[in-house]
Design an enzyme around this catalytic site. Structure first.
Site: not given
Ligand SMILES: Cc1ncc(COP(=O)(O)O)c(C=O)c1O
Length: 424
Positions: A238, A280, A282-283, A350
């Site tokens: 998040g 966890e 990601g972004r 398109c």
């Molecule tokens: C279970 C879980 N963990 C981690 C993430 C990563 O989230 P973020 O990219 O917002 O850090 C996600 C993204 O959908 C997720 O579903």
């Protein structure tokens, strides 16, 4: 854009001119700078307590080179499908460093995860819990689980909410007792703790800390009430990134300090000395490391509004459109031009949906200019509509300290039919 330089008005990524990259690989093109990923990872690692383990959410960018690089920095992997599990394993993650989420795991997915020796499966429903126990028994292999909770207290500050209210994700907090009592009676699942992930693109660290405080309370209260040792508390991802100058950076240092305080505070009511904590992201790790490069094919005007039509669109980079966010944008070969005019950037498809940014201020766009869309390292290639309108897939290139290589070759027309059986 804070991570990128330009030389004589030409954007550089990882110390390589985008003109060199476009000449070598053509457009549309995703470019990822590994050194930016390293900086982001190290900033997070430095800030959060040692007890926190970082698992990279590979859905953000599943290119195996990116995954493998993040593994080499010391992270584990968070996955949410068998495909991602396969990519994680191929990227060198050992099963014991992989956490498996997702509300729709099939029996085959669960079997593959157990056979691969994943660290934990996060359970998202009661029926899934029963299936995991049965499959683990059939495999003769006990499996560690966490229960993914959909908390009563979600967050309202972000668009993408994955916790709070009614959700398809996780198990409602109100049902926690039933699920945990059931898990504790099972022979083949080994309950480790709980998981909560409330939303993506959170910029205010205090919002995430509030949610983490709530998660800690739920975990400690439940462990105390039901008398089981809590071995793992997973706070999900998040952590956000700014999309323009008016948005704040996620303050990772203050976040780390707050996290330490919250864990210390919770430890006073419940013994957490043997508990492992998980993030966890990601972004946060990969978004700012990626740039999407796309060429201007045509420039036109419609009833007073100027348009540049690009060779990349919604099919290659869906999220800028889906999120309804103005992704930071520039003309990569006109970085020093000070005179700017409003222009709308649209892809070649398109459909009127295929528009990146409406009336963004840019230098005068001309045919063959290179548009760069920043913050494209996360949920860019992986969250696109790659088959929509049957355009070949864009290439992905890795750049690091002046070196570059193709991390995924450009798709071809033939690739589009490679999975089809043509009988008629
Ligand atoms: C279970 C879980 N963990 C981690 C993430 C990563 O989230 P973020 O990219 O917002 O850090 C996600 C993204 O959908 C997720 O579903």
């Amino acid at each position: 854009m804070k991570y990128f330089e330009n030389k004589n008005g030409i954007l550089r990524v990882g110390n390589v001119s985008v003109l060199t990259l476009v000449k070598a690989y053509n457009t549309p093109l995703y470019v990822y700078d590994l050194e930016i990923i390293r900086k982001k990872y190290e900033a997070l690692r430095r800030s959060v307590p040692e007890k926190i383990k970082i698992f990279y959410a590979i859905k953000a960018n599943p290119n195996p080179n990116v995954c493998s690089f993040i593994r080499s920095l010391g992270a584990g992997a968070e996955i949410a499908s068998s495909g991602e599990l396969y990519i994680a394993l191929k990227s060198g993650f050992q099963g014991k460093h992989i956490i498996y989420n997702g509300p729709g795991k099939t029996d085959e997915d669960i079997q593959y995860a157990i056979k691969s020796g994943v660290r934990t499966i996060n359970v998202e429903s009661l029926d899934e819990l029963y299936r995991i126990d049965t499959i683990a028994k059939n495999e003769g292999s006990p499996i560690r689980i966490c229960v993914r909770i959909n908390p009563i207290q979600g967050i309202t500050q972000v668009k993408m909410q994955t916790g709070g209210g009614s959700q398809k994700l996780g198990i409602d907090e109100e049902q926690i007792e039933t699920v945990i009592k059931t898990a504790l009676k099972m022979e083949w699942v080994k309950l480790q703790g709980i998981h909560v992930y409330v939303g993506s693109q959170i910029l205010d660290h205090t919002v995430l800390l509030n949610s983490i405080e709530n998660t800690l309370n739920i975990a400690c209260r439940t462990a105390q009430d039901l008398g089981f040792p809590i071995k793992c508390i997973n706070f999900g991802g998040g952590l956000g990134v700014p999309f323009n100058e008016s948005e704040p950076e996620f303050d990772v240092e203050q976040f780390g300090k707050g996290l330490t305080q919250l864990i210390n505070q919770a430890s006073q009511t419940y013994d957490l000395s043997d508990t492992c904590f998980v993030l966890e992201p990601g972004r946060f790790l990969v978004s700012e490391a990626g740039v999407f490069l796309t060429k201007v094919i045509s420039v036109k005007e419609s009833r007073g509004q100027k348009y540049a039509i690009l060779d990349g669109g919604i099919n290659h980079a869906f999220l800028p459109i889906r999120m309804n966010k103005q992704y930071p944008t520039a003309i990569a070969n006109k970085m020093n031009f000070s005179e700017k005019h409003p222009i709308t950037l649209g892809g070649p498809l398109c459909t009127s949906m295929d528009v990146f940014t409406t009336e963004v201020d840019l230098p005068e766009a001309e045919i063959n200019d290179i548009i760069s869309i920043f913050n494209s390292g996360a949920y860019g290639f992986s969250a696109s509509l790659l088959y929509f309108l049957s355009a070949p897939m864009p290439a992905e290139v890795i750049v690091q300290n002046g070196q570059h290589f193709v991390a995924r070759r450009r798709g071809t027309k033939e690739d589009l039919l490679s999975l089809c059986e043509i009988r008629l």
